[in-house]
Design a protein around this motif. Structure first.
Motif, short mmCIF file in Angstrom:
data_model
loop_
_atom_site.label_atom_id
_atom_site.label_comp_id
_atom_site.label_asym_id
_atom_site.label_seq_id
_atom_site.Cartn_x
_atom_site.Cartn_y
_atom_site.Cartn_z
N ASP A 33 33.37 -126.71 -26.47
CA ASP A 33 33.99 -126.16 -25.26
C ASP A 33 35.52 -126.06 -25.40
OD1 ASP A 33 31.57 -125.92 -24.05
OD2 ASP A 33 31.70 -127.83 -22.96
N SER A 34 36.06 -125.11 -24.66
CA SER A 34 37.52 -124.96 -24.53
C SER A 34 38.22 -124.56 -25.82
CB SER A 34 38.18 -126.24 -24.01
OG SER A 34 37.54 -126.67 -22.85
N LEU A 35 37.44 -124.05 -26.78
CA LEU A 35 38.04 -123.63 -28.05
C LEU A 35 37.78 -122.14 -28.26
CD1 LEU A 35 39.47 -124.33 -30.72
CD2 LEU A 35 37.24 -124.92 -31.67
N TYR A 36 38.83 -121.40 -28.59
CA TYR A 36 38.74 -119.95 -28.75
C TYR A 36 39.38 -119.53 -30.06
CZ TYR A 36 37.80 -120.27 -23.76
OH TYR A 36 37.26 -120.60 -22.55
N ILE A 37 38.90 -118.39 -30.60
CA ILE A 37 39.50 -117.83 -31.81
C ILE A 37 39.96 -116.41 -31.53
CG2 ILE A 37 39.07 -117.11 -34.20
CD1 ILE A 37 36.99 -119.25 -34.44
#
Lengths: 85, 383
Positions: B339-343
């Protein structure tokens, strides 16, 4: 005189170098990308030592700042000569 | 309480993401290992070329991005050296002509009004083109911009909106808690946030690997020559058809025939220098010196297109690492399972063109809004 020219090829003044340092530039490539110092015909041969000293003096650091990488050609060469085998 | 987001990476994608997040009222910290535009975004050319994009989601993204670029100088109140110059893909052989006819047809279907023109017409548009050029594409909507200016302008605009920009701050690791990213560790200090966007281009896989997430971005090196300043000479952005076929090459096998992937991409900067590329080569992260053989091959391609360039001096050559993905599309995506991780990475040579829209879409996704374009084609889980 309130300003001094540092890079003759690209017409960059001391005040612009100091502005680039203020903005966070702390290496020669960093200053270059902000104000074009060293991007011209001489590729920093004239201005790089000066910018390096300005960085040393303003950033109060012990290590020499990162300099521009020397890239071929070492002096301007005609493209017609480059492709000769 | 305001949402707090950390963006890792100060290139074209990270600075754009930081700007749009700040614009949406998010408390942003951008952390960058070295300096703004110190990696790929400072070692590229200046084309915003749409007709070179593969029709489909990437082209759709590029069209939206081009629309933002038209008003970006006013929005950021900075000279980005933006110019709607038009673009040409020049054709040297009948085989290339067939390939380009096919490509133009697909582009037209996708709504890009590209035309095929004769060699004669091409020479009228762009004086100096060789008589050996048998035809060309032409589209007035292609543009160009200074990618350094764009990166610095986004970073400065984000800062004005309250974002904190931390340079010389390599992120040691992402901090997680129960499959949720809660912050980053930077030079012994921990910074916490509600979300983290990794926009580290070719270096993205290294940041995600410790979490067990594989990101299939591979560095692909490109080399570019810089000429002395010339009076205004190139009116348009120019690619060669062989550049397009190299760009669309998918696998490493093709590299055996032409290991350097040389195709012409040439444009003139505002200062008057020509940027003459380029090559595409999978040689890892470490070999960053320029290769004299590639310099010669690029020179040959340039002189074939513009014989007058024989008499022009080169003053520099440089290389940059482009973040290649196996299907040629960027990754704009949450990371499933964490969760809460984006690329936001993997744009290869399209980062200049796609910078504004990538940042805007990432800001929309991170803020929980519906993004203005379906981003499923750009998900990490497609691999």
């Amino acid at each position: 005189m309130d300003d001094t020219i540092i890079c003759r090829c690209e017409d960059v003044y001391l005040s612009e170098i100091l502005g680039a340092i203020e903005e966070g530039g702390n290496s020669f490539p960093g200053i270059k990308k902000r104000v074009r110092v060293g991007m011209g015909y001489c590729q920093g041969r004239v201005c790089q030592p000066m910018v390096s000293n300005i960085l040393l003096a303003t950033c109060q650091r012990n290590t020499r700042p990162v300099l521009q990488r020397a890239q071929p050609p070492i002096r301007p060469v005609l493209l017609g000569d480059i492709i000769k085998k | 309480m305001r949402q707090k987001v950390i963006v890792i990476g100060g290139g074209l994608i990270g600075t754009s993401t930081a700007y749009y997040l700040a614009k949406y009222g998010v408390e942003v910290t951008l952390v960058e290992a070295k300096d703004i535009a110190s990696g790929t975004s400072g070692a590229c050319d200046r084309a915003i070329m749409l007709q070179s994009k593969n029709p489909g989601p990437t082209l759709e993204l590029a069209i939206k991005s081009a629309n933002i670029y038209e008003k970006l100088e006013d929005e950021l109140e900075v000279d980005l050296e933006y110019r709607k110059s038009g673009g040409m893909i020049i054709i040297e052989t009948l085989e290339e002509m067939q390939a380009m006819e096919h490509m133009v047809e697909r582009q037209q279907k996708a709504g890009i009004d590209v035309k095929l023109i004769s060699g004669e017409e091409a020479r009228k548009w762009q004086p100096g083109l060789s008589n050996d050029i048998i035809g060309s594409t032409w589209w007035e909507g292609d543009a160009e911009v200074n990618p350094l200016n764009v990166s610095f302008a986004f970073a400065n605009a984000a800062r004005k909106l309250g974002a904190e920009i931390r340079l010389n701050s390599p992120v040691k690791r992402l901090i997680t808690d129960n499959n949720r990213v809660i912050g980053v560790e930077v030079s012994g200090e921990r910074i916490y946030a509600d979300a983290v966007v990794v926009a580290m281009g070719v270096w993205t896989p290294m940041m995600l690997k410790p979490l067990g997430v594989e990101v299939p971005i591979i560095p692909r090196q490109g080399q570019i020559l810089v000429s002395e300043k010339l009076p205004s000479f190139l009116q348009v952005g120019i690619l060669s058809a062989s550049y397009i076929s190299n760009k669309l090459k998918k696998n490493h096998e093709d590299d055996k025939k032409d290991p350097f992937g040389v195709g012409l991409a040439i444009g003139q900067t505002h200062s008057g220098t020509l940027l003459i590329g380029g090559s595409r080569q999978f040689i890892g992260y470490d070999k960053t010196e320029t290769n004299p053989e590639i310099t010669r091959k690029i020179g040959e391609a340039a002189i074939r297109a513009f014989p007058c360039l024989k008499k022009v001096r080169m003053i520099r050559s440089f290389t940059g690492l482009r973040p290649y993905t196996p299907d040629g599309k960027p990754i704009l995506s949450p990371v499933s399972g964490i969760d809460s991780l984006y690329i936001a990475a993997g744009h290869e040579g399209d980062g200049v063109a796609l910078s504004p829209i990538s940042g805007k879409i990432m800001a929309q996704v991170v803020c929980g809004e519906k993004p203005e374009m379906d981003i499923r084609s750009f998900s990490l889980s497609r691999f």
